[in-house]
Design an enzyme around this catalytic site. Structure first.
Site, PDB file in Angstrom:
ATOM      1  N   ASP A  14       0.889  -1.168   0.000  1.00  0.00           N
ATOM      2  CA  ASP A  14       0.000   0.000   0.000  1.00  0.00           C
ATOM      3  C   ASP A  14       0.921   1.211   0.000  1.00  0.00           C
ATOM      4  O   ASP A  14       1.637   1.446   0.971  1.00  0.00           O
ATOM      5  CB  ASP A  14      -0.881  -0.060   1.258  1.00  0.00           C
ATOM      6  CG  ASP A  14      -1.793   1.153   1.398  1.00  0.00           C
ATOM      7  OD1 ASP A  14      -1.566   2.171   0.716  1.00  0.00           O
ATOM      8  OD2 ASP A  14      -2.726   1.069   2.218  1.00  0.00           O
ATOM      9  N   TYR A 230       0.108  -0.690  14.810  1.00  0.00           N
ATOM     10  CA  TYR A 230      -0.791  -0.774  13.670  1.00  0.00           C
ATOM     11  C   TYR A 230      -0.436   0.283  12.634  1.00  0.00           C
ATOM     12  O   TYR A 230      -0.421   1.468  12.922  1.00  0.00           O
ATOM     13  CB  TYR A 230      -2.253  -0.588  14.109  1.00  0.00           C
ATOM     14  CG  TYR A 230      -3.199  -0.569  12.939  1.00  0.00           C
ATOM     15  CD1 TYR A 230      -3.437  -1.744  12.223  1.00  0.00           C
ATOM     16  CD2 TYR A 230      -3.821   0.597  12.522  1.00  0.00           C
ATOM     17  CE1 TYR A 230      -4.278  -1.746  11.128  1.00  0.00           C
ATOM     18  CE2 TYR A 230      -4.666   0.606  11.427  1.00  0.00           C
ATOM     19  CZ  TYR A 230      -4.893  -0.572  10.734  1.00  0.00           C
ATOM     20  OH  TYR A 230      -5.717  -0.570   9.636  1.00  0.00           O
ATOM     21  N   LYS A 233      -3.442  -2.892   7.394  1.00  0.00           N
ATOM     22  CA  LYS A 233      -3.570  -4.346   7.435  1.00  0.00           C
ATOM     23  C   LYS A 233      -2.647  -4.975   6.395  1.00  0.00           C
ATOM     24  O   LYS A 233      -2.207  -4.310   5.458  1.00  0.00           O
ATOM     25  CB  LYS A 233      -5.037  -4.699   7.179  1.00  0.00           C
ATOM     26  CG  LYS A 233      -5.630  -5.699   8.148  1.00  0.00           C
ATOM     27  CD  LYS A 233      -5.314  -5.492   9.607  1.00  0.00           C
ATOM     28  CE  LYS A 233      -5.855  -6.627  10.458  1.00  0.00           C
ATOM     29  NZ  LYS A 233      -5.509  -6.475  11.871  1.00  0.00           N
TER      30      LYS A 233
END
Ligand code: 13P
Ligand code: 13P
Ligand code: MG
Ligand code: MG
Length: 367
Positions: A14, A230, A233
């Site tokens: 990403d 985090y 994902k």
């Protein structure tokens, strides 16, 4: 590697979303294509296909360098950096999100991108399916791989074809202890399920025939374990060889008719159904989801990628999609409650502990 072998690497990252984490800007795909076109002209790769699933950019590359090649991983890193530069210029969301290192260091493994790759002697006809997911984590392939290669209720060939009847071997990674175990099905099926039924901890990283031929490879990179927090994902990829001594294409796709509940979705912190979609629908808008999976089919011919065929672009998947939407509603109505929100241990990598910490002094001894 042997002279007649071909390698297939699917490397994804990403590098910036449009808008938010919903999808991707076409300039990122175009930049990836330009970069790989010049690598192809220089003979560094045989062929390539660049695509996206949601906000994740996938480089599908065939080449002669084998698995874990510094040449191919370096090329992928370079492409992601070039795409990140475009994403930064357009101020796309989370530009460079998955590039967790400042510089390439011989392999992209451990630096953020996800990798699924395999090397094989091309058969007389070599159908492969590349699966790509958004808004979910690396263990999401456990259940579908189990069904494809070990479940006779999914794969008729396990029962009726001598070519598959001996079963397959599963290479399972313990993502927390970085150790692996190979389990053979059908005889060790129950043992296999002890582990892969917990996809947050154990992931199927590869599947082999009984004589050691590669059948499937999946990306196992866990972003939160690499970054310690985090950052998005994993949005994993998986490559599966089909037909002949492997499951037929229809058997490879069949597991996705079941709306599996996976972790991911909004802020990577929720359970939701994994919806099989055509490429045109590979964008995540409802509550940043629900989680998606797309499948591109290729025939590999002398290392060239013939295709792709957009395999979930078929009304045969409409009912599954509908079931996913019903489940999405059902889970959404739980709002901030489990089992929609992930259990507390899984939330440790998110921003939730910061909020809890602010309230720490408010706790009083009970009783
Ligand atoms: P293969 O045996 O050629 O892989 O084909 C099986 C089949 O007919 C799939 O439906
Ligand atoms: P991605 O992992 O696809 O970037 O999604 C992150 C997120 O927080 C979605 O809500
Ligand atoms: Mg994103
Ligand atoms: Mg994503």
């Amino acid at each position: 590697m042997a002279r007649n072998e071909v390698s297939l690497s699917v490397i994804k990252a990403d590098v910036g979303g449009l808008v938010g984490h919903a999808g991707i800007h076409p300039d990122l795909v175009a930049t990836g294509e330009e970069e790989l076109e010049s690598a192809k002209a220089e003979g560094r790769v045989i062929d390539f296909h660049v695509t996206n699933c949601g906000d994740d950019l996938q480089l599908i590359v065939s080449h002669g360098h084998g698995d874990n090649s510094a040449e191919i991983h370096g090329l992928a890193w370079h492409v992601f950096e070039a795409c990140t530069a475009v994403a930064k210029k357009l101020k796309l969301y989370g530009a460079g999100q998955d590039l967790l290192a400042d510089a390439f260091a011989g392999t992209v493994r451990g630096l953020g991108p996800g990798v699924a790759e395999m090397t094989f002697v091309e058969r007389a006809s070599e159908p492969v399916v590349v699966f790509m997911a958004d808004k979910t984590s690396a263990g999401a392939w456990n259940l579908p791989l189990y069904k494809m290669f070990a479940d006779p209720f999914n794969t008729a060939g396990l029962v009726i074809s001598l070519a598959l009847h001996d079963g397959f071997k599963f290479d399972v990674l313990d993502v927390r202890k970085n150790r692996r175990m190979v389990l053979s099905c059908p005889e060790e099926m129950y043992d296999l399920l002890v582990f892969i039924g917990a996809p947050g901890r154990y992931t199927v990283q590869a599947v082999y025939t009984q004589d050691g031929e590669i059948a499937a490879a999946s990306s196992t990179e866990r972003l939160n374990l690499i970054a310690g927090k985090y950052v998005g994902k994993d949005d994993p990829v998986c490559v599966v060889r089909a037909q002949s001594q492997f499951p037929a294409v229809g058997e490879v796709l069949e597991p996705f008719s079941f709306p599996q509940i996976v972790e991911g979705w909004m802020r990577g912190s929720h359970h939701g159904p994994l919806m099989p979609v055509a490429r045109k629908d590979a964008q995540c808008t409802r509550f940043d989801g629900p989680p998606r999976v797309s499948a591109l089919g290729f025939q590999v011919s002398d290392g060239h990628l013939i295709g792709p065929r957009d395999l979930f672009d078929d009304p045969a998947w409409d009912k599954t999609r509908q079931e996913c939407l019903v489940l999405a509603d059902q889970l959404r109505r739980h709002g901030p409650f489990e089992p929609h929100r992930l259990p507390m241990e899984e939330m440790e990598y998110t921003t939730l502990p910061e909020v809890a910490k602010r309230l720490e002094s408010r706790w009083e001894t009970a009783g």
